[in-house]
Write a protein that holds these residues in place. Structure first.
Motif, PDB file in Angstrom:
ATOM      1  N   GLY A 226       0.803  -1.213   0.000  1.00  0.00           N
ATOM      2  CA  GLY A 226       0.000   0.000   0.000  1.00  0.00           C
ATOM      3  C   GLY A 226       0.835   1.261   0.000  1.00  0.00           C
ATOM      4  O   GLY A 226       0.298   2.366   0.070  1.00  0.00           O
ATOM      5  N   GLY A 227       2.160   1.122  -0.082  1.00  0.00           N
ATOM      6  CA  GLY A 227       3.048   2.274  -0.067  1.00  0.00           C
ATOM      7  C   GLY A 227       3.854   2.382  -1.337  1.00  0.00           C
ATOM      8  O   GLY A 227       3.419   1.956  -2.418  1.00  0.00           O
ATOM      9  N   VAL A 228       5.037   2.955  -1.225  1.00  0.00           N
ATOM     10  CA  VAL A 228       5.971   3.056  -2.346  1.00  0.00           C
ATOM     11  C   VAL A 228       7.315   2.543  -1.865  1.00  0.00           C
ATOM     12  O   VAL A 228       7.819   2.985  -0.828  1.00  0.00           O
ATOM     13  CB  VAL A 228       6.118   4.509  -2.854  1.00  0.00           C
ATOM     14  N   ASP A 229       7.898   1.614  -2.590  1.00  0.00           N
ATOM     15  CA  ASP A 229       9.180   1.026  -2.190  1.00  0.00           C
ATOM     16  C   ASP A 229      10.310   2.045  -2.305  1.00  0.00           C
ATOM     17  O   ASP A 229      10.333   2.870  -3.220  1.00  0.00           O
ATOM     18  CB  ASP A 229       9.509  -0.178  -3.073  1.00  0.00           C
ATOM     19  N   VAL A 230      11.244   1.938  -1.390  1.00  0.00           N
ATOM     20  CA  VAL A 230      12.415   2.820  -1.427  1.00  0.00           C
ATOM     21  C   VAL A 230      13.152   2.673  -2.754  1.00  0.00           C
ATOM     22  O   VAL A 230      13.541   3.670  -3.381  1.00  0.00           O
ATOM     23  CB  VAL A 230      13.359   2.510  -0.242  1.00  0.00           C
ATOM     24  N   ASP A 231      13.357   1.427  -3.207  1.00  0.00           N
ATOM     25  CA  ASP A 231      14.067   1.195  -4.469  1.00  0.00           C
ATOM     26  C   ASP A 231      13.374   1.882  -5.635  1.00  0.00           C
ATOM     27  O   ASP A 231      14.030   2.410  -6.542  1.00  0.00           O
ATOM     28  CB  ASP A 231      14.160  -0.312  -4.761  1.00  0.00           C
ATOM     29  N   GLU A 232      12.044   1.884  -5.623  1.00  0.00           N
ATOM     30  CA  GLU A 232      11.276   2.477  -6.706  1.00  0.00           C
ATOM     31  C   GLU A 232      11.492   3.990  -6.758  1.00  0.00           C
ATOM     32  O   GLU A 232      11.548   4.595  -7.841  1.00  0.00           O
ATOM     33  CB  GLU A 232       9.791   2.163  -6.529  1.00  0.00           C
ATOM     34  N   ILE A 233      11.652   4.607  -5.615  1.00  0.00           N
ATOM     35  CA  ILE A 233      11.881   6.053  -5.570  1.00  0.00           C
ATOM     36  C   ILE A 233      13.307   6.401  -5.969  1.00  0.00           C
ATOM     37  O   ILE A 233      13.539   7.236  -6.847  1.00  0.00           O
ATOM     38  CB  ILE A 233      11.564   6.605  -4.162  1.00  0.00           C
ATOM     39  N   VAL A 234      14.281   5.753  -5.329  1.00  0.00           N
ATOM     40  CA  VAL A 234      15.675   6.171  -5.539  1.00  0.00           C
ATOM     41  C   VAL A 234      16.182   5.822  -6.935  1.00  0.00           C
ATOM     42  O   VAL A 234      17.118   6.471  -7.425  1.00  0.00           O
ATOM     43  CB  VAL A 234      16.605   5.581  -4.460  1.00  0.00           C
ATOM     44  N   ARG A 235      15.563   4.868  -7.614  1.00  0.00           N
ATOM     45  CA  ARG A 235      16.010   4.555  -8.979  1.00  0.00           C
ATOM     46  C   ARG A 235      15.718   5.714  -9.930  1.00  0.00           C
ATOM     47  O   ARG A 235      16.325   5.817 -11.006  1.00  0.00           O
ATOM     48  CB  ARG A 235      15.348   3.275  -9.482  1.00  0.00           C
ATOM     49  N   LEU A 236      14.789   6.593  -9.539  1.00  0.00           N
ATOM     50  CA  LEU A 236      14.437   7.729 -10.376  1.00  0.00           C
ATOM     51  C   LEU A 236      15.308   8.956 -10.118  1.00  0.00           C
ATOM     52  O   LEU A 236      15.284   9.920 -10.878  1.00  0.00           O
ATOM     53  CB  LEU A 236      12.967   8.102 -10.157  1.00  0.00           C
ATOM     54  N   VAL A 237      16.066   8.920  -9.030  1.00  0.00           N
ATOM     55  CA  VAL A 237      16.910  10.058  -8.649  1.00  0.00           C
ATOM     56  C   VAL A 237      18.280   9.941  -9.317  1.00  0.00           C
ATOM     57  O   VAL A 237      18.883   8.868  -9.335  1.00  0.00           O
ATOM     58  CB  VAL A 237      17.075  10.123  -7.115  1.00  0.00           C
ATOM     59  N   ASP A 238      18.767  11.052  -9.862  1.00  0.00           N
ATOM     60  CA  ASP A 238      20.123  11.080 -10.397  1.00  0.00           C
ATOM     61  C   ASP A 238      20.740  12.442 -10.115  1.00  0.00           C
ATOM     62  O   ASP A 238      20.133  13.283  -9.436  1.00  0.00           O
ATOM     63  CB  ASP A 238      20.152  10.728 -11.895  1.00  0.00           C
ATOM     64  N   LYS A 239      21.920  12.667 -10.628  1.00  0.00           N
ATOM     65  CA  LYS A 239      22.644  13.909 -10.337  1.00  0.00           C
ATOM     66  C   LYS A 239      21.959  15.134 -10.923  1.00  0.00           C
ATOM     67  O   LYS A 239      22.273  16.274 -10.547  1.00  0.00           O
ATOM     68  CB  LYS A 239      24.075  13.814 -10.857  1.00  0.00           C
TER      69      LYS A 239
END
Length: 432
Positions: free
Chosen positions: A161-174
């Motif tokens: 029912g949430g959002v996985d940490v991996d799913e969020i951080v994979r979208l972050v870049d420099k």
């Protein structure tokens, strides 16, 4: 103390009967509405019960006509009320430094914070999640489009029912200029792992700006900006035992000085526009006073933050016990996991990862009709349907068309939960 205590009670820890009576006595309209009619109000995620002290203090302080920007005694008194409220927002958040922004709504503050970062921090993309409240999601969409930035949206996990940490951080870049995440879903109650999100996102980009919508989570669990150092975070007192017409936000030192709407003569980190409303700060102090009072039953401490931590931790534990009872029942009532004709959506087993919100459905009636049936029986709940701008994006991410949102508060008792379960079973049995 809080994490160890929380983990040692996976199914929660209910208040004693005597404390439960004391807690109820401090709130308005817990068992009866403003007309004196008996009811169960299980829509606290849409606007929580008010503390009697908060409502009284609001009327008292708002009746004072004096302007705070004067030098006479009453003005100084109002300045002290405001300073105490600012300190108490930092108590809630465990924040140091930074700036406090008092606005009409938390939603308005979110738009302002997103704008300040998006317009002034370089980058080619902005990251958020599909579970955001429209005030965050739409602000991100608006400024990404206006500034030619890519908007990256993390998907939800229909199991947790949430959002996985991996799913969020994979979208972050420099090249990410802003990450905006909700602390807990206002549909599923799932808490995001903010500590891991902040740590891992900043491993990718150390100077990443991060904003957090804590409106849903703040009344239900601990926030600790020493462990999750973000750049902006908001809450809404009307969902936190306080009054409507107030949004309170905190911004880090670097975020506060980003260019934003302000009077030219004010300090660079000043965000309020126009005269302050001292009652906003007075009400926040009453909220913190109450949580500290509750904490004093469990901790022998003089430090205000320690008492607040003890109080909010035991609110979380009591609410977890209520959630466990809703799901698995008690000796006196069948839980919804075993109730024929009732479906519990997004039913993640680890209750420590959830705030006190439950989404349910019925086999033979839709969620809107179910809300009507509850109302006939003196129960207030809320239909989250895909036709609503406040629900569509989140529900569709879970593969749902609608849900009945059930959101009690810590000032409900086990007897209240049992009454709700009996009414739910009756609705399911009588549904056509």
């Amino acid at each position: 103390m809080d994490s160890k205590l929380s983990s040692s009670h996976p199914n929660g820890l209910a208040f004693s009967d005597s404390l439960m009576r004391d807690v109820k006595s401090r709130f308005l309209q817990v068992d009866h509405d403003h007309h004196g009619r008996e009811r169960l109000y299980f829509d606290n995620a849409g606007g929580s019960f008010r503390l009697k002290a908060a409502a009284e203090r609001f009327a008292q302080v708002d009746a004072i006509p004096d302007n705070t920007e004067r030098i006479h005694a009453t003005a100084v008194e109002l300045q002290q009320i405001q300073a105490r409220g600012c300190a108490d927002l930092r108590t809630i958040l465990n924040a140091t430094g930074g700036s406090v922004y008092a606005s009409l709504t938390a939603s308005g503050a979110m738009f302002d914070m997103v704008r300040a970062v998006a317009e002034n921090v370089p980058g080619t993309n902005m990251v958020t999640t599909v579970l955001e409240h429209p005030s965050a999601f739409d602000a991100m969409s608006l400024y990404a489009q206006r500034l030619g930035r890519e908007l990256r949206v993390a998907k939800s996990n229909p199991v947790t029912g949430g959002v996985d940490v991996d799913e969020i951080v994979r979208l972050v870049d420099k090249d990410t200029c802003l990450l905006n995440v909700i602390h807990a879903s206002n549909i599923s109650g799932a808490k995001l792992d903010m500590e891991a999100i902040v740590r891992r996102a900043r491993e990718i980009k150390p100077d990443l700006y991060i904003l957090v919508d804590a409106v849903q989570h703040a009344p239900h669990g601990l926030i600790d900006l020493q462990k999750t150092p973000v750049d902006g975070i908001n809450l809404a007192p009307y969902k936190f035992f306080g009054c409507r017409g107030s949004g309170l936000s905190w911004m880090s030192d670097r975020a506060a000085v980003l260019p934003h709407h302000k009077l030219a003569g004010k300090k660079p980190d000043y965000w309020d526009l126009g005269s302050a409303s001292p009652w906003q700060f007075a009400v926040l102090t009453e909220i913190v006073d109450y949580v500290c009072w509750l904490g004093s039953h469990f901790a022998d401490a003089a430090d205000r933050r320690e008492l607040f931590v003890a109080g909010i931790t035991h609110i979380e534990l009591h609410e977890r016990a209520l959630l466990a009872a809703l799901l698995d029942g008690t000796a006196n009532a069948t839980g919804m996991r075993r109730m024929e004709g009732v479906n519990v959506f997004l039913d993640y087993e680890d209750l420590s990862k959830r705030d006190l919100i439950l989404g349910i459905g019925f086999d033979r009636i839709d969620c809107t009709q179910a809300v009507v049936e509850y109302a006939k029986r003196g129960v207030t709940v809320y239909e989250r349907v895909a036709s609503s701008i406040y629900s569509k994006r989140m529900l569709e991410s879970f593969g749902l068309t609608g849900t009945v949102r059930v959101s009690p508060l810590h000032c409900h008792s086990m007897a209240d939960i049992e009454k709700f379960l009996r009414i739910t079973r009756e609705i399911a049995r009588n549904a056509q």
